[in-house]
Write a protein that holds these residues in place. Structure first.
Motif, PDB file in Angstrom:
ATOM      1  N   ALA A 356      -8.071  25.166   4.558  1.00 47.16           N
ATOM      2  CA  ALA A 356      -7.115  24.411   3.741  1.00 47.16           C
ATOM      3  C   ALA A 356      -7.782  23.904   2.469  1.00 47.16           C
ATOM      4  O   ALA A 356      -9.010  23.751   2.416  1.00 47.16           O
ATOM      5  N   ALA A 357      -6.942  23.636   1.460  1.00 48.35           N
ATOM      6  CA  ALA A 357      -7.481  23.187   0.162  1.00 48.35           C
ATOM      7  C   ALA A 357      -8.323  21.921   0.322  1.00 48.35           C
ATOM      8  O   ALA A 357      -9.234  21.685  -0.456  1.00 48.35           O
ATOM      9  N   LYS A 358      -8.017  21.120   1.341  1.00 48.80           N
ATOM     10  CA  LYS A 358      -8.779  19.890   1.575  1.00 48.80           C
ATOM     11  C   LYS A 358      -9.543  19.978   2.894  1.00 48.80           C
ATOM     12  O   LYS A 358      -9.895  18.945   3.494  1.00 48.80           O
ATOM     13  N   GLY A 364      -4.275  15.613   1.803  1.00 47.57           N
ATOM     14  CA  GLY A 364      -3.911  16.162   0.501  1.00 47.57           C
ATOM     15  C   GLY A 364      -3.422  17.582   0.697  1.00 47.57           C
ATOM     16  O   GLY A 364      -3.949  18.320   1.540  1.00 47.57           O
ATOM     17  N   TYR A 365      -2.385  17.951  -0.042  1.00 51.56           N
ATOM     18  CA  TYR A 365      -1.801  19.292   0.035  1.00 51.56           C
ATOM     19  C   TYR A 365      -1.380  19.702   1.445  1.00 51.56           C
ATOM     20  O   TYR A 365      -1.274  20.877   1.763  1.00 51.56           O
ATOM     21  N   GLU A 366      -1.164  18.696   2.300  1.00 53.59           N
ATOM     22  CA  GLU A 366      -0.583  18.899   3.642  1.00 53.59           C
ATOM     23  C   GLU A 366      -1.305  19.921   4.523  1.00 53.59           C
ATOM     24  O   GLU A 366      -0.708  20.508   5.412  1.00 53.59           O
ATOM     25  N   TYR A 369      -2.964  26.299   3.002  1.00 54.67           N
ATOM     26  CA  TYR A 369      -3.900  27.319   2.523  1.00 54.67           C
ATOM     27  C   TYR A 369      -3.321  27.897   1.229  1.00 54.67           C
ATOM     28  O   TYR A 369      -2.126  28.191   1.160  1.00 54.67           O
ATOM     29  N   PHE A 370      -4.175  28.076   0.252  1.00 53.71           N
ATOM     30  CA  PHE A 370      -3.786  28.616  -1.055  1.00 53.71           C
ATOM     31  C   PHE A 370      -4.641  29.846  -1.380  1.00 53.71           C
ATOM     32  O   PHE A 370      -5.485  30.237  -0.596  1.00 53.71           O
ATOM     33  N   TRP A 371      -4.486  30.328  -2.612  1.00 55.66           N
ATOM     34  CA  TRP A 371      -5.359  31.407  -3.107  1.00 55.66           C
ATOM     35  C   TRP A 371      -6.797  30.919  -3.233  1.00 55.66           C
ATOM     36  O   TRP A 371      -7.709  31.708  -3.401  1.00 55.66           O
ATOM     37  N   ASP A 372      -6.981  29.595  -3.139  1.00 57.63           N
ATOM     38  CA  ASP A 372      -8.321  29.001  -3.181  1.00 57.63           C
ATOM     39  C   ASP A 372      -9.261  29.787  -2.259  1.00 57.63           C
ATOM     40  O   ASP A 372     -10.425  30.003  -2.564  1.00 57.63           O
ATOM     41  N   THR A 373      -8.710  30.158  -1.089  1.00 54.64           N
ATOM     42  CA  THR A 373      -9.546  30.857  -0.106  1.00 54.64           C
ATOM     43  C   THR A 373     -10.111  32.149  -0.668  1.00 54.64           C
ATOM     44  O   THR A 373     -11.325  32.343  -0.695  1.00 54.64           O
ATOM     45  N   PRO A 419       2.981  33.845   0.385  1.00 54.24           N
ATOM     46  CA  PRO A 419       3.399  32.517  -0.050  1.00 54.24           C
ATOM     47  C   PRO A 419       2.309  31.847  -0.872  1.00 54.24           C
ATOM     48  O   PRO A 419       1.120  32.054  -0.617  1.00 54.24           O
ATOM     49  N   TRP A 420       2.741  31.047  -1.827  1.00 51.39           N
ATOM     50  CA  TRP A 420       1.756  30.322  -2.630  1.00 51.39           C
ATOM     51  C   TRP A 420       1.006  29.317  -1.776  1.00 51.39           C
ATOM     52  O   TRP A 420      -0.202  29.176  -1.861  1.00 51.39           O
ATOM     53  N   ARG A 421       1.722  28.592  -0.941  1.00 45.31           N
ATOM     54  CA  ARG A 421       1.042  27.638  -0.050  1.00 45.31           C
ATOM     55  C   ARG A 421       1.737  27.646   1.295  1.00 45.31           C
ATOM     56  O   ARG A 421       2.971  27.656   1.370  1.00 45.31           O
ATOM     57  N   GLY A 498       0.620  32.177 -14.061  1.00 45.98           N
ATOM     58  CA  GLY A 498      -0.755  32.589 -13.766  1.00 45.98           C
ATOM     59  C   GLY A 498      -1.498  31.446 -13.105  1.00 45.98           C
ATOM     60  O   GLY A 498      -0.901  30.417 -12.753  1.00 45.98           O
ATOM     61  N   PRO A 499      -2.805  31.562 -12.954  1.00 45.14           N
ATOM     62  CA  PRO A 499      -3.555  30.486 -12.311  1.00 45.14           C
ATOM     63  C   PRO A 499      -3.463  29.159 -13.053  1.00 45.14           C
ATOM     64  O   PRO A 499      -3.492  28.097 -12.439  1.00 45.14           O
ATOM     65  N   ASP A 500      -3.351  29.225 -14.388  1.00 50.07           N
ATOM     66  CA  ASP A 500      -3.272  27.981 -15.159  1.00 50.07           C
ATOM     67  C   ASP A 500      -1.905  27.340 -14.952  1.00 50.07           C
ATOM     68  O   ASP A 500      -0.894  27.815 -15.480  1.00 50.07           O
ATOM     69  N   GLU A 501      -1.896  26.244 -14.232  1.00 47.55           N
ATOM     70  CA  GLU A 501      -0.619  25.612 -13.883  1.00 47.55           C
ATOM     71  C   GLU A 501      -0.059  24.739 -15.002  1.00 47.55           C
ATOM     72  O   GLU A 501       0.962  24.094 -14.823  1.00 47.55           O
ATOM     73  N   TYR A 502      -0.730  24.694 -16.153  1.00 54.00           N
ATOM     74  CA  TYR A 502      -0.170  23.959 -17.288  1.00 54.00           C
ATOM     75  C   TYR A 502       0.638  24.882 -18.207  1.00 54.00           C
ATOM     76  O   TYR A 502       1.001  24.512 -19.318  1.00 54.00           O
ATOM     77  N   CYS A 612      -4.699  24.187 -21.030  1.00 54.36           N
ATOM     78  CA  CYS A 612      -4.894  24.828 -19.727  1.00 54.36           C
ATOM     79  C   CYS A 612      -5.483  23.830 -18.739  1.00 54.36           C
ATOM     80  O   CYS A 612      -6.382  23.061 -19.068  1.00 54.36           O
ATOM     81  N   LYS A 613      -4.966  23.922 -17.526  1.00 55.32           N
ATOM     82  CA  LYS A 613      -5.512  23.096 -16.452  1.00 55.32           C
ATOM     83  C   LYS A 613      -6.805  23.745 -15.932  1.00 55.32           C
ATOM     84  O   LYS A 613      -7.712  23.078 -15.461  1.00 55.32           O
ATOM     85  N   GLN A 614      -6.863  25.067 -16.030  1.00 51.77           N
ATOM     86  CA  GLN A 614      -7.956  25.820 -15.400  1.00 51.77           C
ATOM     87  C   GLN A 614      -7.995  27.217 -16.013  1.00 51.77           C
ATOM     88  O   GLN A 614      -7.039  27.626 -16.669  1.00 51.77           O
ATOM     89  N   PRO A 615      -9.071  27.961 -15.773  1.00 50.32           N
ATOM     90  CA  PRO A 615      -9.197  29.275 -16.411  1.00 50.32           C
ATOM     91  C   PRO A 615      -8.185  30.282 -15.896  1.00 50.32           C
ATOM     92  O   PRO A 615      -7.790  30.252 -14.734  1.00 50.32           O
ATOM     93  N   ASP A 647      -8.383  19.856 -15.301  1.00 47.71           N
ATOM     94  CA  ASP A 647      -7.669  18.953 -14.395  1.00 47.71           C
ATOM     95  C   ASP A 647      -7.591  19.532 -12.987  1.00 47.71           C
ATOM     96  O   ASP A 647      -7.310  18.809 -12.034  1.00 47.71           O
ATOM     97  N   SER A 648      -7.799  20.818 -12.879  1.00 47.49           N
ATOM     98  CA  SER A 648      -7.901  21.403 -11.537  1.00 47.49           C
ATOM     99  C   SER A 648      -9.373  21.505 -11.158  1.00 47.49           C
ATOM    100  O   SER A 648     -10.220  21.872 -11.988  1.00 47.49           O
ATOM    101  N   SER A 649      -9.635  21.236  -9.900  1.00 43.67           N
ATOM    102  CA  SER A 649     -11.023  21.323  -9.429  1.00 43.67           C
ATOM    103  C   SER A 649     -11.491  22.778  -9.337  1.00 43.67           C
ATOM    104  O   SER A 649     -12.632  23.046  -9.010  1.00 43.67           O
ATOM    105  N   LEU A 650     -10.587  23.712  -9.603  1.00 45.27           N
ATOM    106  CA  LEU A 650     -10.957  25.130  -9.545  1.00 45.27           C
ATOM    107  C   LEU A 650     -11.480  25.622 -10.893  1.00 45.27           C
ATOM    108  O   LEU A 650     -11.709  26.809 -11.073  1.00 45.27           O
ATOM    109  N   SER A 651     -11.654  24.703 -11.810  1.00 48.45           N
ATOM    110  CA  SER A 651     -11.944  25.126 -13.182  1.00 48.45           C
ATOM    111  C   SER A 651     -13.426  25.241 -13.520  1.00 48.45           C
ATOM    112  O   SER A 651     -13.887  26.262 -14.020  1.00 48.45           O
TER     113      SER A 651
END
Ligand code: BGC
Length: 784
Positions: A356-358, A364-366, A369-373, A419-421, A498-502, A612-615, A647-651
């Motif tokens: 999970a993301a956390k 956080g984020y309930e 699982y995201f693409w983070d994995t 699914p996204w999440r 895309g990955p940039d959520e902004y 951009c929030k992230q790359p 702003d995203s920790s994935l950046s």
């Protein structure tokens, strides 16, 4: 931009193998609970105190989680629309088994009463234990030394244990220890931050049954919607030379074993508490209680120490493989070990759960699982524990049917849309512009499949699971895109994020198109490979999914004709068709406290700017590194860095890796600092809700892919290491095609050593290196 809050004072003293808390501090308690979490990929426990917490309610969240154990709830929309995700899935806060209360006569020990004479808490990353050593003086002046040790077994996923020691220091008299299970637990509710809490309003677990004997307690609960059964059990073992009596207490969802002891000054009293969790996600309902009892009986027979040793042995092996040693920088050494430790603690290893993301450290984020994995965490396991990497991909195969279903809901005639999440496969994102619209998740998963095959050559996976996933996702892209005359009849993909959520719902997002192209191409290649070498497998899949021969050529055609936005004037790849046509965000007049922007501006305000929030483009350039020259990377980096907020920790990890590659070594280091200590230094001010597992994976990547420049390109392993100025050296090991290679970097040289497996050839900068048995090769650093 490199924001200056990046390098902060550390909250915990720097130590290479431990996280230490010298004083109890209400201010940091919420964060400490995350940082001192323990887990084994299945059970996760926040670092809550055994005796409970009497401080202000917003400074603590009690939490115990089981990976993949969730409840559903309908998502309520003010204005629903067709195809919106219908149900949320929330990882549940389950029965609290940590409870051990201590009374001196009738005075109850807690951190807020009496006098805390001394206090120390240590998370040992080497041993996987959380220990607390306290001298407490009760309001009436009775002093006790309390030593508590807790671990969650890496040797048995169903076992956790607490060793609780009390010594009366200045009195003889009555001491009571009460060990309990409490099923009356809740999840956090969503308030103002979309990243925290869930829509579960009530206590979701209903009591089915409970048992209590002199040492054994069991609580059986059910989830009303998912209809899962949960069994939580405890076995208590008191060790003392003093006289004592027992009392058992049951109240509603709580069972308690109480020991009333005639304590003698200076004499140690020990309670060993063995804890187990079993659920119907793993076993049949009838098996749960017998299994729980069996686990507890065996655990008690072995004893606390033996169970602990078995756990430590697994952890020793982990460190032997995965340890990244940094010489000359304690802060970063601590950071990277902490991150690796939490990755291990969080990862599901059964093919039915993921990471999970956390992790298993907060709500956080309930627990989704995201693409983070696949993009951020998977590489760590792939190059250290390929078996776990496979399990993560098997999980994605296990939800392929849900992804097919989702594709139909989204009007795609063929294919699968991941699914996204999610936890169990259903799309759970209630905000589709930054959720379902992130179709790139399909290609991210296939990127991981491709890398997995490249690095492990595990054809069994490809034939059993991977190929079908590759075909179904390729089909989705083929269905989604179209050849647009105004774009020179190129294959275009519209209305995605895309990955940039902004930046949301755009046409031709560079990252998505690029990754889709690769997914389509891989589909074509895998189909041909199967036809060529594994015809029976090909025919089986073809029949199962009604694959038509023409489709495969369509994939190739779409890949070859994929539209990739390019801006001649700036000589960069725009993030999408319109990104460069928007005004740049007014960074100068944005106060520091308005970051992250998502908490201070309506999404539309953000979406209509270049921010951009992230790359996004840069991430594609890192993932497909060999497809872009250094110059191209530099140009794009120079453009996107100033408009990225991180702003995203994935950046930051991606910026660190690319900065290393293009020679921006100072930036690489700064971004790395931030990545490696994101939770320990709470850079995002939200680690109290859980650790950031993607960023943790990013730490490993920043060293191995960043500073050491490791890439695997077309099956060929490459390194191009350099040493950051502030370090004396670093060392790590990787698994590659069955070999284990050690890389040791110092100021001038790199030493490569083959630890296991057949001889191997790889590149060091422009040089070819061959390693055979046990041999070391020392070469000068080439990076510039
Ligand atoms: C990021 C996403 C990420 C999610 C979960 C968001 O802030 O923008 O890319 O998947 O967090 O970590």
């Amino acid at each position: 931009m490199v924001r200056d809050n990046f390098v902060k004072e550390s909250i915990y003293p720097l130590h290479e193998w431990n996280i230490i808390e010298e004083n109890f501090d209400v201010e940091t308690n919420y964060l400490d609970e995350t940082i001192f979490s323990l887990g084994n990929g299945y059970i996760g426990m926040r670092g809550n105190f055994e005796e409970g917490y009497n401080g202000p309610s917003d400074t603590s969240v009690e939490g115990t989680y089981l990976n993949g154990f969730y409840e559903t709830h309908p998502i309520k929309y003010g204005e629903p629309a067709f195809g919106y995700a219908k149900n949320g899935q929330t990882m549940l806060n389950v029965t609290n088994s940590k409870i051990i209360k201590l009374y001196i006569d009738d005075e109850e020990f807690n951190m807020f009463s009496g006098n805390l004479v001394s206090y120390k808490r240590i998370l040992s990353m080497k041993k996987g234990t959380l220990t607390r050593d306290v001298i407490w003086e009760s309001p009436k002046g009775k002093k006790v030394n309390i030593k508590i040790k807790r671990f969650i077994s890496l040797a048995n996923k169903h076992l956790a244990s607490i060793n609780y020691e009390v010594v009366p220091l200045n009195f003889s008299g009555k001491i009571t220890i009460a060990s309990a299970l409490d099923g009356d637990v809740k999840n956090l509710q969503t308030e103002n931050d979309p990243r925290v809490g869930s829509a579960l309003e009530h206590q979701p677990l209903t009591l089915e049954d409970k048992f209590l004997s002199d040492s054994l307690g069991i609580i059986v609960q059910k989830t009303p919607n998912t209809k899962f059964t949960l069994v939580c059990g405890m076995e208590n073992e008191l060790k003392t030379t003093c006289n004592f009596s027992k009392e058992n207490k049951e109240i509603e969802q709580r069972v308690e074993n109480k020991y009333i002891i005639d304590a003698t000054e200076g004499e140690k009293i020990v309670l060993n508490k063995y804890i187990t969790y079993y659920t119907s996600r793993d076993y049949l309902d009838d098996e749960l209680i017998p299994k729980a009892k069996e686990t507890l009986t065996i655990a008690r027979k072995k004893g606390f120490e033996k169970n602990l040793q078995e756990h430590i042995e697994i952890l020793n092996k982990f460190w032997e493989h995965a340890d990244v040693e940094i010489k000359g920088d304690k802060a970063l050494q601590q950071g990277i070990r902490f991150n690796e430790f939490h990755l291990l603690q969080s990862v599901g290893k059964d093919g039915k759960t993921n990471i999970a993301a956390k992790g298993l450290t907060g709500q956080g984020y309930e627990g989704h699982y995201f693409w983070d994995t696949e993009v951020y965490i998977f590489p760590f396991f792939l190059y250290n524990y390929p078996k776990i990497a496979r399990k993560l991909l098997e999980y994605r195969y296990s939800i392929l049917d849900s992804a097919r279903k989702r594709a139909r809901e989204m009007a795609h005639k063929k294919g699968a849309l991941y699914p996204w999440r999610t936890i169990a496969g259903e799309e759970c994102s209630a905000y589709y512009p930054a959720g379902t619209a992130q179709y790139h998740i399909n290609a991210d998963i296939i990127y991981a499949v491709k890398k997995y095959i490249e690095v492990t050559e595990d054809m069994d996976f490809l034939l059993k699971y991977g190929a079908e996933m590759v075909f179904e996702t390729a089909r989705l892209w083929a269905d989604l895109g179209s050849y647009i005359p105004k774009k020179g009849n190129k294959f275009c993909i519209d209305s995605v994020t895309g990955p940039d959520e902004y930046t949301a719902i755009v046409n031709n997002n560079f990252y998505t198109n690029y990754m889709a192209k690769m997914n389509l191409e891989f589909g074509y290649d895998v189909a041909n490979l199967l036809k060529d070498k594994y015809l029976d497998v090909y025919n089986r899949i073809k029949e199962k999914i009604n694959l038509e021969e023409d489709e495969i050529y369509e994939w190739k055609k779409a890949a070859d004709n994929m539209y990739l936005p390019y801006d001649e004037e700036l000589d960069i790849y725009p993030q999408d068709d319109n990104f460069l046509e928007k005004p740049v965000w007014d960074f100068e007049n944005t106060p520091k406290e308005n970051y992250p922007l998502l908490l201070h501006y309506h999404p539309l305000v953000i979406y209509r700017h270049q921010v951009c929030k992230q790359p996004d483009v840069l991430l594609a350039m890192y993932l497909y590194s060999d497809e872009f020259t250094k110059e191209v990377k530099k140009k794009n980096y120079d453009y996107y860095e100033p408009v990225t907020t991180h702003d995203s920790s994935l950046s930051t990890c991606v910026f660190s890796i690319l900065a290393s590659e293009i020679g921006y070594n100072d930036k690489a280091y700064k971004y790395f600092m931030h990545t490696a200590r994101i939770d320990l230094d709470n850079y995002h001010n939200n680690s109290q809700h859980g650790v950031h597992t993607a960023c943790m994976g990013g730490t490993w990547m920043s060293v191995v892919n960043g500073f050491a420049g490791m890439r695997v390109e077309k099956g060929q392993l490459k390194f191009n290491p350099y040493l950051p100025n502030n370090w004396d050296g670093y060392r790590f090991r990787i698994m590659f095609k069955g070999r284990r290679v050690e890389v040791n970097v110092d100021r001038e040289n790199v030493t490569y050593k083959l630890l296991d497996g057949k001889p191997i050839n790889f590149k060091h900068g422009s040089k070819s290196i061959s390693l055979t048995d046990d041999e070391m090769v020392k070469v000068p650093i080439e990076h510039n």
